[in-house]
Design a protein around this motif. Structure first.
Motif, mmCIF file in Angstrom:
data_model
loop_
_atom_site.group_PDB
_atom_site.id
_atom_site.type_symbol
_atom_site.label_atom_id
_atom_site.label_comp_id
_atom_site.label_asym_id
_atom_site.label_seq_id
_atom_site.Cartn_x
_atom_site.Cartn_y
_atom_site.Cartn_z
ATOM 1 N N THR A 32 0.761 -1.112 -0.029
ATOM 2 C CA THR A 32 -0.065 0.042 -0.035
ATOM 3 C C THR A 32 0.840 1.230 -0.085
ATOM 4 O OG1 THR A 32 -0.200 -0.745 2.303
ATOM 5 C CG2 THR A 32 -2.245 -0.941 1.100
ATOM 6 N N ARG A 37 2.614 5.981 -2.934
ATOM 7 C CA ARG A 37 3.788 6.834 -3.324
ATOM 8 C C ARG A 37 3.626 6.919 -5.139
ATOM 9 N NH1 ARG A 37 6.472 4.709 1.080
ATOM 10 N NH2 ARG A 37 6.808 2.658 -0.117
ATOM 11 N N GLY A 58 1.531 9.869 9.481
ATOM 12 C CA GLY A 58 0.359 9.245 10.084
ATOM 13 C C GLY A 58 0.106 8.488 8.877
ATOM 14 N N GLY A 86 2.603 -3.982 4.284
ATOM 15 C CA GLY A 86 1.781 -2.831 4.777
ATOM 16 C C GLY A 86 0.381 -2.642 4.884
ATOM 17 N N ARG A 89 -3.173 -2.361 8.520
ATOM 18 C CA ARG A 89 -2.279 -1.631 9.472
ATOM 19 C C ARG A 89 -3.139 -1.182 10.888
ATOM 20 N NH1 ARG A 89 2.010 0.524 5.939
ATOM 21 N NH2 ARG A 89 3.578 1.544 6.937
ATOM 22 N N GLN A 93 -8.913 -2.326 9.249
ATOM 23 C CA GLN A 93 -8.575 -2.797 7.953
ATOM 24 C C GLN A 93 -8.479 -4.262 7.696
ATOM 25 O OE1 GLN A 93 -4.929 -0.790 6.745
ATOM 26 N NE2 GLN A 93 -5.543 1.100 6.828
HETATM 27 P P1 AMP Z 1 5.297 2.052 4.125
HETATM 28 O O1 AMP Z 1 5.749 2.414 2.675
HETATM 29 O O2 AMP Z 1 4.626 0.748 4.125
HETATM 30 O O3 AMP Z 1 6.172 2.291 5.004
HETATM 31 O O4 AMP Z 1 3.851 3.137 3.902
HETATM 32 C C1 AMP Z 1 4.380 4.465 3.829
HETATM 33 C C2 AMP Z 1 3.234 5.471 4.325
HETATM 34 O O5 AMP Z 1 1.977 5.012 3.344
HETATM 35 C C3 AMP Z 1 2.623 5.053 5.753
HETATM 36 O O6 AMP Z 1 3.548 5.994 6.683
HETATM 37 C C4 AMP Z 1 1.387 5.590 5.820
HETATM 38 O O7 AMP Z 1 1.054 7.165 5.815
HETATM 39 C C5 AMP Z 1 0.637 5.195 4.451
HETATM 40 N N1 AMP Z 1 0.225 3.748 4.582
HETATM 41 C C6 AMP Z 1 0.714 2.579 3.851
HETATM 42 N N2 AMP Z 1 0.005 1.754 3.911
HETATM 43 C C7 AMP Z 1 -1.249 2.072 4.713
HETATM 44 C C8 AMP Z 1 -2.020 1.528 5.385
HETATM 45 N N3 AMP Z 1 -2.454 0.092 5.260
HETATM 46 N N4 AMP Z 1 -3.088 2.317 6.148
HETATM 47 C C9 AMP Z 1 -2.800 3.724 6.172
HETATM 48 N N5 AMP Z 1 -1.847 4.506 5.804
HETATM 49 C C10 AMP Z 1 -0.804 3.416 5.112
#
Ligand code: AMP
Length: 190
Positions: A32, A37, A58, A86, A89, A93
């Motif tokens: 995710t 990104r 956040g 990811g 979280r 979810q």
């Molecule tokens: P990651 O690359 O998994 O570290 O995700 C980077 C950012 O994307 C996180 O810090 C959140 O802001 C957002 N994000 C990724 N996955 C989720 C999720 N399942 N729920 C909410 N926000 C997410």
């Protein structure tokens, strides 16, 4: 079909390990964070919405994240299985994912956590931030905020999946190959 949730704090190595596991087990890798990104880079509506949350370390709201994840699964109807990285979280979810998979006669096979000490991970993220270009990796305060979000909202998922007898943990410290081996031995014994 095997559906694996790769679980762990930011910097634990989920993305790195997912690259190996998806090849080895022929799984569709859904990160995710990567999807957000990609949307930010392409300035989509979803990207604009997610950006402020991500930049501050956040979580993006559940409703948005769940909907996005479901359409990614729907876009891969021929998949032999998913590797969720990811996601989930939050408990909301996880419940939404269980309900969604049930509608497809599917389920989560296992959740595997990569465990590592916070201080090692913060140092790792700051190091990664020098080259990743990720603003959320460059600022210690944002990193700490991501850990707080993890502890408050994501850590309870360990109990959620343990109650279903689907929670496994491996030591996330070691060489990349060693950790792939540890994860593989869990998956091979499922
Ligand atoms: P990651 O690359 O998994 O570290 O995700 C980077 C950012 O994307 C996180 O810090 C959140 O802001 C957002 N994000 C990724 N996955 C989720 C999720 N399942 N729920 C909410 N926000 C997410």
């Amino acid at each position: 079909m095997i559906n694996i949730v790769l679980f762990g704090k930011p910097g634990a190595g989920k993305g790195t390990q997912a690259e190996f596991l998806k090849e080895k087990y022929n799984l569709t890798h859904l990160s995710t964070g990567d999807i957000f990104r990609f949307n930010i880079k392409n300035e989509t509506e979803l990207g604009k919405l997610a950006k402020t949350y991500i930049d501050n370390g956040g979580l993006v709201p559940d409703e948005v994240t769940i909907q996005m994840l479901q359409s990614e699964v729907d876009n891969n109807p021929d998949s032999a299985g998913f590797l969720f990285d990811g996601f989930p979280r939050t408990i909301a979810q996880a419940q939404a994912l269980d309900a969604f998979l049930t509608t497809k006669n599917e389920k989560i096979t296992a959740t595997i956590a990569l465990e590592a000490d916070d201080e090692i991970l913060v140092a790792r993220l700051l190091e990664r931030g020098k080259t990743s270009g990720r603003s959320d990796d460059q600022d210690e305060e944002k990193i700490r905020n991501r850990y707080q979000e993890y502890n408050e909202k994501t850590a309870p998922l360990m109990d959620y999946y343990s109650a279903q007898n689907k929670f496994y943990a491996v030591n996330g410290i070691g060489s990349i190959a060693e950790i792939t081996e540890r994860l593989s031995s869990v998956i091979d014994n499922l």
